[in-house]
Design an enzyme around this catalytic site. Structure first.
Site, PDB file in Angstrom:
ATOM      1  N   ASP A  35       0.908  -1.101   0.162  1.00  0.00           N
ATOM      2  CA  ASP A  35      -0.019   0.016  -0.012  1.00  0.00           C
ATOM      3  C   ASP A  35       0.711   1.020  -0.017  1.00  0.00           C
ATOM      4  OD1 ASP A  35      -3.260   0.371   0.947  1.00  0.00           O
ATOM      5  OD2 ASP A  35      -1.866   2.007   0.913  1.00  0.00           O
ATOM      6  N   THR A  85     -12.472   2.608  -6.588  1.00  0.00           N
ATOM      7  CA  THR A  85     -12.895   3.092  -8.075  1.00  0.00           C
ATOM      8  C   THR A  85     -14.215   4.049  -7.861  1.00  0.00           C
ATOM      9  OG1 THR A  85     -14.208   0.907  -7.945  1.00  0.00           O
ATOM     10  CG2 THR A  85     -11.940   1.160  -9.359  1.00  0.00           C
ATOM     11  N   CYS A 260     -20.617   0.986  -2.321  1.00  0.00           N
ATOM     12  CA  CYS A 260     -20.852   0.019  -3.244  1.00  0.00           C
ATOM     13  C   CYS A 260     -22.252   0.472  -3.985  1.00  0.00           C
ATOM     14  CB  CYS A 260     -21.134  -1.274  -2.853  1.00  0.00           C
ATOM     15  SG  CYS A 260     -19.293  -2.079  -2.451  1.00  0.00           S
TER      16      CYS A 260
END
Length: 469
Positions: A35, A85, A260
């Site tokens: 990361d 995203t 989501c």
């Protein structure tokens, strides 16, 4: 076909990547977890859990190599990409993190590596965005020096959620051979089974569709709730009655938060529009659910209007009760013959009600604050003149303060507030007694129960103004 232990690298150590790394490590694979966030990696190296969902013990007991060094990606048999995203302000997909991860990997990838994307994307993005990024930096060609697959994350954190091993895993590869290898790999960590999708594009679309279905159904509930409220009909009673039919699908109105459901529909909407198809139902569902914060604020406004009317009425009663009048025997007294009405003295200087916001994470029982809809609710309430203080028993106070930019209570205390708004029904709130909530607040407090924390009838005999969706 059994592969034996593999060298697995995971890019991105959030709510998706970290559980994967821990699970593969536990299954006997050699895991490198990468990361770019140095603070997060330091926490993981010390055995801490920055997500609050995986478990510090599992991290501390693992043999995972946590690193910020991208050269550690070299030599991996599989590299799993789990980066955010999001969408931009216009609702268009932002695949910048995917492209960046692909370029970073491309500078260090070894021949023979299989790259697997788990982030939610529109159909075609794995091959159109991730692969070219890897190829550009590495000089390799997909199908020759490296392979590619897609396996969407399907975690459900929080109360009533399901862990990684409890959810069927969708896998897909560029070829049948890649798909078979991925099915074998994920089979090591998934108890619920593995489903092989016919293509990468179908797997990408499936992830979008899962959350579009929920988004559309919740939008229907939100629209029904608004319509029924206009007709002065209790939405809960209607859904309870309708739910007695065997094939009725159980959904409730509410804020659609998280990372989501409010995001994934835009990915398929975007792709459909590129193909000259306008997905009207999906787009309408998004508009309906995006407008819920405004509706909640309208409920708050309406409740405070009712509160002001009640307090004004009682102030008049109080004044009349103290007028001097003559009794039948000729005696001059102050007040009415009957019992004095309860008074509610209004502080004319307080034209900005003080509200306690209970629950700032997007889902009961989780510390996850990735919810644009909750931030919009907070901002809109402030715009309408309410002074806000928050309390959440699961979220990290420093993170909450940074995200929402409001004061926070360390311990739950209703003293000094004119009302409460409950966006997220944490278990700690459902255990509260309505009478205790009301008695702890000021006179005739406002309760706006967005997440149906309480039974409406429990407030029927209490001196409070209760509203719900």
């Amino acid at each position: 076909m059994e592969q034996g232990p593999s060298r697995i690298a995971v890019i991105g150590l959030g709510y998706v990547g970290l559980p994967l790394a821990v699970a593969f490590d536990g299954a006997g694979h050699t895991v490198t977890a990468f990361d770019i966030d140095a603070e997060k990696v330091a926490t993981l190296r010390a055995g801490g859990d920055p997500t609050g969902d995986t478990g510090a013990d599992a991290i501390a007991e693992s043999s995972i190599e946590f690193t910020t060094d991208p050269s550690s990606l070299a030599g991996a048999d599989y590299v799993i990409v789990t980066v955010p995203t999001p969408v931009d302000d216009t609702g268009n997909p932002d695949l910048g993190y995917v492209e960046s991860a692909g370029k970073t990997l491309g500078r260090h990838i070894s021949p023979g590596t299989t790259v697997v994307l788990e982030s939610t994307v529109y159909p075609g993005a794995t091959c159109e965005v991730l692969c070219p990024a890897v190829e550009t930096e590495s000089g390799f060609t997909v199908g020759e020096e490296f392979e590619v697959g897609y396996s969407p994350e399907r975690l459900s954190p929080g109360i009533g959620g399901r862990k990684l091993h409890e959810v069927v895993k969708i896998v897909s590869g560029r070829t049948d051979a890649v798909t078979e290898r991925l099915a074998d790999l994920y089979g090591d960590i998934i108890d619920a089974g593995v489903h092989t999708a016919p293509s990468i594009e179908s797997a990408e679309a499936a992830k979008c569709v899962e959350n579009i279905q929920r988004d559309v159904n919740i939008a229907l509930m939100n629209e029904l709730s608004a319509a029924l409220s206009a007709l002065d009909i209790d939405t809960r009673g209607v859904l309870e009655a309708a739910g007695t039919k065997w094939n009725f699908q159980q959904y409730e109105p509410g804020l659609v938060g998280g990372h989501c459901i409010p995001i994934d529909p835009y990915y398929l909407i975007y792709r459909a529009r590129q193909a000259n198809y306008e997905p009207e139902l999906m787009s309408t569902a998004r508009r309906v659910n995006d407008d819920v914060p405004n509706r909640v604020c309208d409920l708050v406004d309406d409740a405070f209007t009712t509160r002001a009317e009640i307090r004004d009425s009682h102030a008049v009663d109080h004044a009349v009760a103290h007028e001097t009048h003559e009794t039948p025997d000729g005696t001059l007294v102050q007040g009415r013959d009957e019992a004095t009405t309860i008074t509610a003295e209004r502080d004319e200087s307080d034209d900005s009600p003080r509200l306690l916001v209970l629950g700032l994470t997007y889902k009961p029982g989780t510390a996850d604050v990735r919810s644009a809809v909750l931030k919009r609710l907070v901002r809109e309430l402030e715009t309408r003149g309410y002074r806000l203080v928050g309390y959440d028993p699961h979220g990290d106070d420093q993170v909450l303060a940074s995200v929402f930019e409001i004061d926070l209570l360390e311990d739950l205390d209703f003293t000094g507030f004119d009302g409460v708004v409950i966006p997220t029904a944490h278990p700690e709130f459902t255990d509260l007694r309505p009478a205790d909530v009301v008695s702890g607040l000021g006179e005739y407090p406002v309760i706006v129960d967005v997440d149906w924390t309480f039974d409406r009838e429990s407030f029927a005999d209490l001196p409070a103004i209760y509203r719900d969706l």
